[in-house]
Write an enzyme that holds these catalytic residues in place. Structure first.
Site, PDB file in Angstrom:
ATOM      1  CD  GLU A 150       3.584  -1.641  -4.499  1.00 52.40           C
ATOM      2  OE1 GLU A 150       3.291  -2.402  -3.560  1.00 52.40           O
ATOM      3  OE2 GLU A 150       2.883  -0.655  -4.813  1.00 52.40           O
TER       4      GLU A 150
ATOM      5  CD  GLU B  71       5.109  -1.557   0.416  1.00 55.54           C
ATOM      6  OE1 GLU B  71       3.862  -1.613   0.286  1.00 55.54           O
ATOM      7  OE2 GLU B  71       5.823  -0.733  -0.191  1.00 55.54           O
TER       8      GLU B  71
END
Length: 458
Positions: free
Chosen positions: A165, A362
């Protein structure tokens, strides 16, 4: 039964700074010093200093992974643990020992390690001395770190990612004040984003220079953008939100190009980053081998009713919108539940990004400690999590049947772990962590997942 492709990855994701603790860690990260400076900003003032204590308990944890049929697991190597001297690249022998033993134990138990290099954990003195990602010198030091990691562990680790991220340090540190250094500066945010993309590209090139037998990718949090309706001004707002929050990293890393519309917006506001032709060439010639995708919630926007005077954040171009009669998770700040977004992500990658191989890096379904009901017989009932994951997997399975090139699902996370400012406010794990004793206790969702992984379907 809904079956998934052969050799599909089933497992979980975690990170070094959220699990390892600080035992024998010779350098501090920004999280260590931020907690020392402002402990009141962290939920219940719980530090990252011990938490899951993976440094001492990784063998015990890997045994638990094996018991619920993991065939893969993603974690990160901490820059501040592995590298003793950031400027020379001298490594810490104890860290090398620890990561070697951790990786070897995973492989010994039939669990494929996916190793990430950067999970929000800038070494503290690089932030304080250089300004972290604000300074291009940090890029060169990151490449030294990556080079050492590849040399030390690349003979066994076949799946690497550079960043998890990468937009989050930009948002948190330079736009919205939820990561250190807690600045709010759009111009700096743009430069930091560019510098992270360049650091990623140089690490990819270093990996390929070593000619290792493996693949290198990146993990992006992709958030589909939806409008309140079909009006043109709302569609334009959604397009711009998508440029900033998804395509800013996705396009250069996967397609080898920057979105022209985004360049024009930044140029209009005189906010283009400082670049060189050599740097841009490196970025555009460092496409990833595969992609990790983190998904939690959708983004809904509408056109702005009144344009702000200054361009200080992307929301200059749109406003957020809450869907009427939508479904919301009462355990994660009321965020919207929208499983079809996973199908939309899969189709976007398939249709617009050359169907690159990807996996869910995720997918996390938060519950509070109280909402995970302890039954009279001691079992932990988190069926809310199981039911929601089934809905999401239904959408993913549909996309795979239509040709989406997804090769795995990693749930966040293996054990309830420390989560930045939220600490342990939200629980995500297959196993509950007792903060006082360190005990791991299996939840009912983990038992369900065990059968999914065993059968490669549900």
């Amino acid at each position: 039964m809904k079956k998934f492709p052969e050799n599909f990855f089933w497992g979980a994701a975690a990170s070094g700074p959220q699990t390892e603790g600080i035992t024998n860690k010779i350098n501090k990260s920004i999280w260590d010093i931020w907690f020392e400076k402002e402990p009141e900003r962290f939920y219940n003032q719980i530090s990252p200093y011990v938490v899951c204590d993976t440094y001492n308990k990784f063998k015990e944890d890997i045994k638990l992974m094996k018991e619920i049929n993991f065939n893969s697991f993603r974690t990160s190597i901490q820059w501040s643990r592995l590298i003793k001297d950031f400027y020379t690249g001298e490594v810490d022998p104890d860290a090398v020992r620890f990561y070697n033993e951790y990786i070897d134990e995973l492989i010994k138990n039939g669990i494929e390690p996916i190793i990430n290099l950067y999970h929000f954990d800038m070494p503290a003195n690089l932030q304080e001395e250089l300004g972290g990602w604000e300074n291009k010198k940090t890029i060169e030091l990151f490449v030294i770190f990556a080079k050492k990691a590849f040399e030390l562990f690349g003979d066994r680790v076949k799946y690497w990612t550079t960043f998890n991220e990468p937009i989050v340090p930009v948002e948190g540190g330079y736009l919205y004040n939820f990561h250190y250094p807690c600045k709010k500066d759009m111009r700096l945010a743009v430069q930091v984003a560019y510098n992270i993309i360049l650091a990623h590209a140089k690490a990819v090139q270093e990996y390929r220079r070593q000619k290792l037998d493996g693949k290198i990718g990146v993990i992006l949090n992709l958030t589909p953008t939806y409008t309140r309706d079909e009006r043109p001004e709302d569609k334009k707002a959604a397009h711009i939100a998508d440029l900033f929050f998804n395509r800013s990293f996705l396009d250069p890393m996967v397609k080898g190009e920057f979105p022209q519309d985004l360049i024009e917006i930044l140029k209009e506001h005189n906010m283009l980053p400082e670049t060189t032709e050599e740097e841009k060439s490196i970025i555009l010639n460092s496409k990833v081998d595969y992609l990790g995708v983190n998904y939690y919630v959708p983004r809904r926007v509408k056109a702005v009713e009144k344009t702000p005077k200054e361009f200080t954040e992307p929301e200059y171009y749109f406003e957020y919108h809450i869907k009427e009669n939508g479904r919301f998770n009462p355990y994660r700040d009321g965020n919207e539940i929208h499983p079809v977004a996973l199908y939309d992500i899969a189709k976007n990658i398939q249709e617009n990004y050359n169907n690159i191989p990807w996996y869910i890096g995720e997918i996390g379904i938060a519950m509070s400690l109280d909402s995970e009901k302890t039954l009279p017989d001691g079992r932990i009932d988190d069926s809310f999590r199981t039911n929601l994951l089934i809905e999401h997997l239904d959408e993913l399975h549909k996309a795979i049947q239509e040709g989406a090139n997804c090769f795995g699902v990693h749930q966040w996370t293996f054990i309830d772990n420390w989560s930045w400012l939220n600490s342990f406010k939200r629980r995500y794990g297959f196993y509950r962590l007792d903060l006082e004793t360190g005990e791991r206790k299996i939840k009912e969702h983990a038992k369900w997942f065990k059968e999914v992984a065993k059968n490669n379907g549900y």
